[in-house]
Design a protein around this motif. Structure first.
Motif, mmCIF file in Angstrom:
data_model
loop_
_atom_site.group_PDB
_atom_site.id
_atom_site.type_symbol
_atom_site.label_atom_id
_atom_site.label_comp_id
_atom_site.label_asym_id
_atom_site.label_seq_id
_atom_site.Cartn_x
_atom_site.Cartn_y
_atom_site.Cartn_z
ATOM 1 N N UNK A 285 51.214 32.191 49.125
ATOM 2 C CA UNK A 285 52.325 31.870 48.220
ATOM 3 C C UNK A 285 52.029 32.262 46.777
ATOM 4 N N UNK A 286 50.764 32.565 46.480
ATOM 5 C CA UNK A 286 50.380 32.990 45.134
ATOM 6 C C UNK A 286 49.986 34.464 45.093
ATOM 7 N N UNK A 287 50.482 35.226 46.040
ATOM 8 C CA UNK A 287 50.104 36.638 46.133
ATOM 9 C C UNK A 287 50.423 37.413 44.860
ATOM 10 N N UNK A 288 51.526 37.034 44.173
ATOM 11 C CA UNK A 288 51.868 37.715 42.927
ATOM 12 C C UNK A 288 50.792 37.496 41.869
ATOM 13 N N UNK A 289 50.268 36.291 41.799
ATOM 14 C CA UNK A 289 49.185 36.010 40.853
ATOM 15 C C UNK A 289 47.935 36.801 41.221
ATOM 16 N N UNK A 290 47.620 36.838 42.516
ATOM 17 C CA UNK A 290 46.415 37.565 42.931
ATOM 18 C C UNK A 290 46.548 39.061 42.615
ATOM 19 N N UNK A 291 47.757 39.582 42.680
ATOM 20 C CA UNK A 291 47.977 41.004 42.344
ATOM 21 C C UNK A 291 47.729 41.261 40.864
ATOM 22 N N UNK A 292 47.827 40.211 40.057
ATOM 23 C CA UNK A 292 47.608 40.371 38.611
ATOM 24 C C UNK A 292 46.132 40.330 38.222
ATOM 25 N N UNK A 293 45.269 40.035 39.181
ATOM 26 C CA UNK A 293 43.844 39.966 38.883
ATOM 27 C C UNK A 293 43.312 41.376 38.621
ATOM 28 N N UNK A 294 42.661 41.532 37.491
ATOM 29 C CA UNK A 294 42.123 42.844 37.102
ATOM 30 C C UNK A 294 40.618 42.829 37.310
ATOM 31 N N UNK A 295 40.142 43.745 38.141
ATOM 32 C CA UNK A 295 38.685 43.786 38.434
ATOM 33 C C UNK A 295 38.258 45.208 38.754
#
Length: 295
Positions: A285-295
């Motif tokens: 449900x937080x996939x959008x947030x995980x897509x914003x992770x920069x690494x």
């Protein structure tokens, strides 16, 4: 005389610093169309005093040890002395050797119906039902206390969660929603029932390790702290394999998703590819947030 003054000062200090919470209470009534009615200001003031001045435990908290939290009551309808509302509860705890406070508990109680007469006496009873207003707020106070204690000590919140369970049990006599099994998978009943279940022991262990072994050491060793937090995801994955898509998992990530995104995006470089896969699996449900992770 000087001794009497000193004794009086000590007694006042004990009272002033014995309470456990530093809670901001807000009552919002825009949906009623009568948001300027004085009863809402009175309710807000009374609840603020009730929560912050009640002695909830047998422990003594210094002023700087009080738990920072908030309760936002959004009143939808008001019919005489009957109120229909929702309640947003959140709390945080300080991180060792830093000025940062980490969110610990974030819960939206959607079914909060209560009766209230302006200036009525508000008193909490550990073993006896007083009103749904008192029960719901007291339940969440003990949830805040329990979640906070779990973040400092493994299963440190047991006594507080047991009291929350007691409140849920004696409040079932009322027809108010949220106290019974049939009230759904995201009710107060479900929340405390899951927390007290051995099946979710891994969730509470993860809560402890995330804070003590992860966040609390990041000021001294950011890379190690970051890796410890990543290792917590593996523990959560074990819980997910037994209880997929559980409500407690959502409660955890409701509080932690933004923080995790920031931690994984910044600081020293570590291998987080497996962590990303795990996060997308256990908290889609937080996939959008995980897509914003920069690494």
């Amino acid at each position: 005389m000087r001794k009497l003054i000193l004794l009086f000062t000590l007694l006042i200090s004990t009272v002033a610093f014995s309470q456990e919470l530093n809670c901001t209470v807000s009552v919002i009534a825009q949906q009623t169309g009568n948001e300027n009615d004085m009863i809402y200001k009175t309710l807000e003031k009374q609840l603020t005093e009730f929560i912050n001045n009640t002695k909830w435990t047998n422990k003594t908290f210094k002023q700087n040890e009080r738990i920072s939290c908030s309760m936002v009551i959004n009143v939808k309808e008001n019919n005489n002395d009957m109120f229909s509302a929702s309640l947003q509860v959140s709390s945080s705890r300080p991180i060792f050797n830093s000025t940062y406070s980490s969110p610990v508990f974030n819960y939206n109680d959607k079914e909060f119906n209560f009766q209230y007469l302006e200036f009525q006496n508000l008193v909490f009873n550990e073993t006896q039902f007083e009103s749904n207003l008192i029960s719901v707020l007291s339940f969440h106070v003990y949830m805040i206390l329990g979640m906070d204690a779990d973040s400092f000590e493994l299963k440190g919140g047991d006594d507080y969660f047991k009291q929350a369970q007691t409140i849920a049990s004696y409040s079932q006599q009322l027809n108010g929603q949220g106290w019974k099994l049939e009230d759904g998978l995201q009710s107060r009943f479900a929340l405390i029932d899951n927390l007290m279940s051995p099946s979710y022991g891994g969730m509470r262990s993860a809560m402890y390790k995330y804070h003590i072994e992860g966040l609390d050491i990041m000021n001294e060793n950011q890379k190690e702290g970051k890796n410890k937090i990543i290792s917590v995801f593996d523990e959560l994955k074990k819980v997910h394999s037994v209880r997929p898509n559980s409500f407690l998992m959502r409660v955890f990530f409701d509080a932690k998703a933004d923080e995790i995104t920031d931690i994984l995006s910044g600081g020293p470089s570590v291998n987080i590819s497996d962590a990303m896969d795990t996060l997308n699996r256990i908290a889609p449900m937080y996939s959008q947030k995980w897509r914003n992770i920069k690494y």
